[in-house]
Design a protein around this motif. Structure first.
Motif, PDB file in Angstrom:
ATOM      1  N   THR A 112      -0.959   2.524  -3.010  1.00  0.00           N
ATOM      2  CA  THR A 112      -2.287   2.166  -1.713  1.00  0.00           C
ATOM      3  C   THR A 112      -2.730   3.126  -0.835  1.00  0.00           C
ATOM      4  O   THR A 112      -1.797   4.300  -0.693  1.00  0.00           O
ATOM      5  CB  THR A 112      -1.799   0.866  -1.292  1.00  0.00           C
ATOM      6  N   PRO A 113      -3.702   3.163  -0.523  1.00  0.00           N
ATOM      7  CA  PRO A 113      -4.368   4.149   0.462  1.00  0.00           C
ATOM      8  C   PRO A 113      -4.043   3.867   1.864  1.00  0.00           C
ATOM      9  O   PRO A 113      -3.359   2.713   1.923  1.00  0.00           O
ATOM     10  CB  PRO A 113      -5.824   3.915   0.004  1.00  0.00           C
ATOM     11  N   SER A 120       0.851   3.975   1.216  1.00  0.00           N
ATOM     12  CA  SER A 120       0.562   5.188   1.876  1.00  0.00           C
ATOM     13  C   SER A 120       1.211   6.115   2.656  1.00  0.00           C
ATOM     14  O   SER A 120       1.917   5.285   3.553  1.00  0.00           O
ATOM     15  CB  SER A 120      -0.820   5.369   2.480  1.00  0.00           C
ATOM     16  N   GLN A 159       0.887   7.876   5.044  1.00  0.00           N
ATOM     17  CA  GLN A 159       0.316   8.045   6.096  1.00  0.00           C
ATOM     18  C   GLN A 159       0.443   7.183   7.035  1.00  0.00           C
ATOM     19  O   GLN A 159       0.609   7.116   8.531  1.00  0.00           O
ATOM     20  CB  GLN A 159      -1.224   8.478   6.079  1.00  0.00           C
ATOM     21  N   GLY A 195       6.902   7.594  -0.527  1.00  0.00           N
ATOM     22  CA  GLY A 195       6.727   8.982  -0.781  1.00  0.00           C
ATOM     23  C   GLY A 195       5.299   9.408  -1.064  1.00  0.00           C
ATOM     24  O   GLY A 195       4.595   8.918  -0.574  1.00  0.00           O
ATOM     25  N   GLU A 196       5.216  10.437  -1.924  1.00  0.00           N
ATOM     26  CA  GLU A 196       3.756  10.963  -2.183  1.00  0.00           C
ATOM     27  C   GLU A 196       3.838  10.997  -3.711  1.00  0.00           C
ATOM     28  O   GLU A 196       4.146  10.296  -4.466  1.00  0.00           O
ATOM     29  CB  GLU A 196       3.647  12.180  -1.556  1.00  0.00           C
ATOM     30  N   LYS A 197       3.082  12.256  -4.053  1.00  0.00           N
ATOM     31  CA  LYS A 197       2.716  12.281  -5.637  1.00  0.00           C
ATOM     32  C   LYS A 197       4.010  12.431  -6.541  1.00  0.00           C
ATOM     33  O   LYS A 197       3.962  11.538  -7.454  1.00  0.00           O
ATOM     34  CB  LYS A 197       2.024  13.905  -5.760  1.00  0.00           C
ATOM     35  N   VAL A 254      -5.200   1.820  -5.525  1.00  0.00           N
ATOM     36  CA  VAL A 254      -6.594   1.845  -4.368  1.00  0.00           C
ATOM     37  C   VAL A 254      -6.448   3.496  -4.053  1.00  0.00           C
ATOM     38  O   VAL A 254      -5.573   3.769  -3.280  1.00  0.00           O
ATOM     39  CB  VAL A 254      -6.519   0.910  -3.737  1.00  0.00           C
ATOM     40  N   ASN A 273     -19.620   1.219  -5.354  1.00  0.00           N
ATOM     41  CA  ASN A 273     -18.706   0.249  -5.070  1.00  0.00           C
ATOM     42  C   ASN A 273     -19.448  -0.871  -4.294  1.00  0.00           C
ATOM     43  O   ASN A 273     -19.277  -1.963  -4.627  1.00  0.00           O
ATOM     44  CB  ASN A 273     -17.798   0.886  -4.003  1.00  0.00           C
TER      45      ASN A 273
HETATM   46  P1  NAD Z   1      -5.631   8.944  -1.678  1.00  0.00           P
HETATM   47  O1  NAD Z   1      -6.114   9.014  -3.082  1.00  0.00           O
HETATM   48  O2  NAD Z   1      -5.415  10.460  -1.121  1.00  0.00           O
HETATM   49  O3  NAD Z   1      -4.194   8.349  -1.624  1.00  0.00           O
HETATM   50  C1  NAD Z   1      -3.915   6.952  -2.283  1.00  0.00           C
HETATM   51  C2  NAD Z   1      -2.654   6.819  -2.776  1.00  0.00           C
HETATM   52  O4  NAD Z   1      -2.382   7.855  -3.860  1.00  0.00           O
HETATM   53  C3  NAD Z   1      -1.437   7.269  -1.681  1.00  0.00           C
HETATM   54  O5  NAD Z   1      -0.306   6.379  -1.781  1.00  0.00           O
HETATM   55  C4  NAD Z   1      -1.058   8.557  -1.855  1.00  0.00           C
HETATM   56  O6  NAD Z   1       0.366   8.740  -1.514  1.00  0.00           O
HETATM   57  C5  NAD Z   1      -1.283   8.658  -3.381  1.00  0.00           C
HETATM   58  N1  NAD Z   1      -1.656   9.841  -4.013  1.00  0.00           N
HETATM   59  C6  NAD Z   1      -2.281  11.019  -3.283  1.00  0.00           C
HETATM   60  N2  NAD Z   1      -2.456  12.018  -3.967  1.00  0.00           N
HETATM   61  C7  NAD Z   1      -1.669  11.718  -5.123  1.00  0.00           C
HETATM   62  C8  NAD Z   1      -1.559  12.529  -6.231  1.00  0.00           C
HETATM   63  N3  NAD Z   1      -2.000  13.884  -6.499  1.00  0.00           N
HETATM   64  N4  NAD Z   1      -0.786  12.095  -7.545  1.00  0.00           N
HETATM   65  C9  NAD Z   1      -0.300  10.695  -7.363  1.00  0.00           C
HETATM   66  N5  NAD Z   1      -0.484  10.134  -6.252  1.00  0.00           N
HETATM   67  C10 NAD Z   1      -1.128  10.568  -5.148  1.00  0.00           C
HETATM   68  O7  NAD Z   1      -6.477   8.140  -0.819  1.00  0.00           O
HETATM   69  P2  NAD Z   1      -6.791   7.698   0.922  1.00  0.00           P
HETATM   70  O8  NAD Z   1      -6.968   8.826   1.506  1.00  0.00           O
HETATM   71  O9  NAD Z   1      -5.206   7.266   1.225  1.00  0.00           O
HETATM   72  O10 NAD Z   1      -7.700   6.631   0.944  1.00  0.00           O
HETATM   73  C11 NAD Z   1      -9.163   6.967   1.124  1.00  0.00           C
HETATM   74  C12 NAD Z   1      -9.897   6.599  -0.194  1.00  0.00           C
HETATM   75  O11 NAD Z   1      -9.612   5.447  -0.775  1.00  0.00           O
HETATM   76  C13 NAD Z   1     -11.104   6.640  -0.195  1.00  0.00           C
HETATM   77  O12 NAD Z   1     -11.832   7.504  -1.181  1.00  0.00           O
HETATM   78  C14 NAD Z   1     -11.704   5.412  -0.158  1.00  0.00           C
HETATM   79  O13 NAD Z   1     -12.999   5.380  -0.750  1.00  0.00           O
HETATM   80  C15 NAD Z   1     -10.806   5.003  -1.230  1.00  0.00           C
HETATM   81  N6  NAD Z   1     -10.860   3.394  -1.184  1.00  0.00           N
HETATM   82  C16 NAD Z   1     -11.306   2.776  -2.155  1.00  0.00           C
HETATM   83  C17 NAD Z   1     -11.103   1.343  -2.108  1.00  0.00           C
HETATM   84  C18 NAD Z   1     -11.806   0.481  -3.250  1.00  0.00           C
HETATM   85  O14 NAD Z   1     -11.568  -0.730  -3.362  1.00  0.00           O
HETATM   86  N7  NAD Z   1     -12.592   1.141  -4.303  1.00  0.00           N
HETATM   87  C19 NAD Z   1     -10.520   0.608  -1.263  1.00  0.00           C
HETATM   88  C20 NAD Z   1     -10.049   1.347  -0.147  1.00  0.00           C
HETATM   89  C21 NAD Z   1     -10.071   2.854  -0.274  1.00  0.00           C
END
Ligand code: NAD
Length: 496
Positions: free
Chosen positions: A148-149, A176, A178, A205-207, A225, A409
């Motif tokens: 999740t984000p 996330s 963060q 964690g992260e990636k 997401v 979206n």
């Molecule tokens: P992000 O893609 O940076 O991170 C999302 C998740 O992915 C986090 O848990 C993070 O740890 C993980 N992650 C990050 N980089 C990764 C990698 N290289 N490999 C594997 N996992 C990785 O997104 P964010 O900055 O947390 O959130 C903002 C984004 O989310 C915006 O683009 C927003 O539009 C989108 N969003 C979309 C929706 C939707 O329903 N379409 C809803 C909410 C947010």
């Protein structure tokens, strides 16, 4: 004292043995709220095994019993809504009122999960051939995971695990890094509601941790997401590893402003949608398309935007909070700088200060006009309190512009014409459509349906489609023999 955020494994908060930890900062002050661990390989394996073990019992638990767990959870979340909102505000920065909304929209999904049984029902046809009946069941998949984000630390995890678990699965959440504290509290409350150990695990964690989950052979489905590049990566990696994947990604949401719209409602809707939550909502309007004479309203829009001030989460005068991180703020500032060369900058929030909070990631409301489709600020998801304005002559041009955009979206039209509204709804190639509604997020009995680069996969969040995502269908064809019946060999595949 530094707090090390625990993992949540087999129904318990567990201190991670990881040597890699990430600071979680209050984005208004840079105060360290806690350190979040990057779970070790072994901790991930233990959580998967615990989820697998719990699944064996949980899949046999009758759906009404699963629903009752969700009812208790819903009640507990309501009771703790304020506490959750405060945790969420501190780590994410959004205002308390916005945080309450974040938790509430999640609670609504738990309500849907508590009512899931009718959606799990299969189908029946009697006499598909003489004396032969057929019917189908839905059955749970196994262990599912969710990534999740940062922008909805309560709502988005709650889109996922209550639906998956109510369908009979067990779940591993990777929130996330963060703003991970809200997720831990959600898990504790789930346990308090009576969830058996192992139903929900939290791996931080992260990636690296995401990758371990994506390739793990015992994980059957992945919900994601986040941003477009990560969404594409998750979709490709998850499906390469033969998992079911739904990946909700980024956005560039347009609002069409018709000259016959209610002017003050339109401007209020635009301001709230563009700068609310510092523009860090996936459904925020980031592009306003003014049709015909409505572009005369841009000055008034500028005046209304200029008075909105960011500030700390616990101050009632804050219109919105800080940007999630220093890095995200710098990225947005770079885009504003590019925008100043590409278009007319009517409001520039780059040098924004908030009294008493010198270290916050503040950006003031920013407004651009005369933006062209080739410009970087149009093509990029800015994800900050930045609104860009474009002008066209007709609704047809506005629709074409939106349909040519790679994201799909959310979108909205403000008009008093039923004909324009109907034409827009019918022709627009975007998943969530608002008619005089600036942020049209559907309630959980509908599905959440991003189009184009805003979604990868085929089944959507919550609603009926989520049940299809989190279950398999098994179709049974049945015949019972009468002892007296004569028998014959059938060499075809026909049912006779
Ligand atoms: P992000 O893609 O940076 O991170 C999302 C998740 O992915 C986090 O848990 C993070 O740890 C993980 N992650 C990050 N980089 C990764 C990698 N290289 N490999 C594997 N996992 C990785 O997104 P964010 O900055 O947390 O959130 C903002 C984004 O989310 C915006 O683009 C927003 O539009 C989108 N969003 C979309 C929706 C939707 O329903 N379409 C809803 C909410 C947010």
């Amino acid at each position: 004292m530094t707090i090390h955020l625990p993992l949540f494994i087999n129904g318990e908060l567990v201190k991670s043995s990881s040597s890699k930890n990430i600071e979680v900062l209050n984005p208004a002050t840079q105060e360290i709220l806690c350190h979040v661990p990057c779970a070790t390989e072994n901790e991930i394996e233990v959580s998967v095994q615990s989820a697998l073990h719990a699944f064996e019992q949980w899949k046999e638990t009758p759906p009404p019993e699963r629903s009752r767990l969700m009812m208790r959870y819903q009640a507990l979340l309501k009771e703790h809504q304020e506490e959750l909102a405060e945790i969420l505000s501190q780590e994410n920065g959004k205002t308390l009122e916005d945080a309450r909304g974040d938790v509430w929209r999640g609670i609504e999904v738990v309500e849907q999960a508590a009512n899931i049984t009718p959606l799990l029902m299969g189908e029946t046809v009697e006499n598909v051939a003489r004396g032969i009946d057929a019917y189908s069941y839905t059955q749970a998949l196994g262990v599912c995971t969710g990534i999740t984000p940062f922008n909805f630390p309560a709502m988005i995890p709650l889109w996922m695990f209550p639906m998956a678990i109510a369908c009979g699965n067990t779940f591993i959440l990777k929130p996330s890094e963060q703003d991970p504290m809200t997720a831990n509290r959600l898990a504790e409350l789930f346990s308090e509601a009576g969830a058996p150990p192992g139903l929900l695990q939290i791996i931080h964690g992260e990636k690296e941790q995401v990758d371990a989950l994506l390739v793990h052979p015992d994980i059957k489905a992945v919900s994601f997401v986040g941003s477009v590049p990560v969404g594409q990566y998750i979709y490709k990696t998850g499906t390469d590893n033969l998992k079911r994947v739904q990946a909700f990604a980024g956005a560039k949401n347009h609002m069409v402003v018709m000259p016959d719209a209610n002017k003050s409602k339109t401007i209020d809707g635009l301001v709230g949608s563009a700068v609310g939550a510092a523009g860090q909502r996936c459904m925020a309007i980031s592009v306003a398309i003014f049709v015909g004479d409505s572009s005369e309203w841009i000055n008034e829009l500028k005046e209304k935007m200029a008075v909105v001030k960011p500030g700390p989460w616990d101050s009632e005068s804050s219109g919105y909070g800080p940007i999630i991180s220093h890095a995200a703020k710098e990225r947005i500032l770079d885009l504003i700088k590019i925008g100043r060369e590409e278009a007319t900058c009517l409001l520039d929030g780059s040098d924004c200060e908030v009294e008493g909070y010198p270290d916050g990631n503040w950006i003031g409301p920013t407004l651009f006009a005369d933006v062209k489709t080739e410009s970087t600020i149009y093509k990029t998801e800015i994800f900050g309190p930045v609104l860009i304005c474009m002008s066209v002559d007709s609704i047809e041009e506005a629709i074409q512009l939106i349909n040519d955009n790679p994201f799909g979206n959310g979108t909205s039209i403000f008009t008093s014409s039923g004909h324009s509204a109907r034409k827009f709804r019918h022709e627009i190639q975007v998943g969530q459509v608002g008619i005089n509604v600036p942020i049209p997020v559907p309630l959980p009995f509908f599905s959440f349906t991003g189009w184009k680069q805003s979604f990868y996969g085929d089944l959507h969040a919550y609603g009926k489609q989520a049940v299809r995502f989190y279950t398999e269908t098994k179709t049974v064809t049945e015949r019972w023999f009468d002892d007296e019946e004569s028998s014959e060999t059938n060499l075809t595949i026909d049912l006779k």
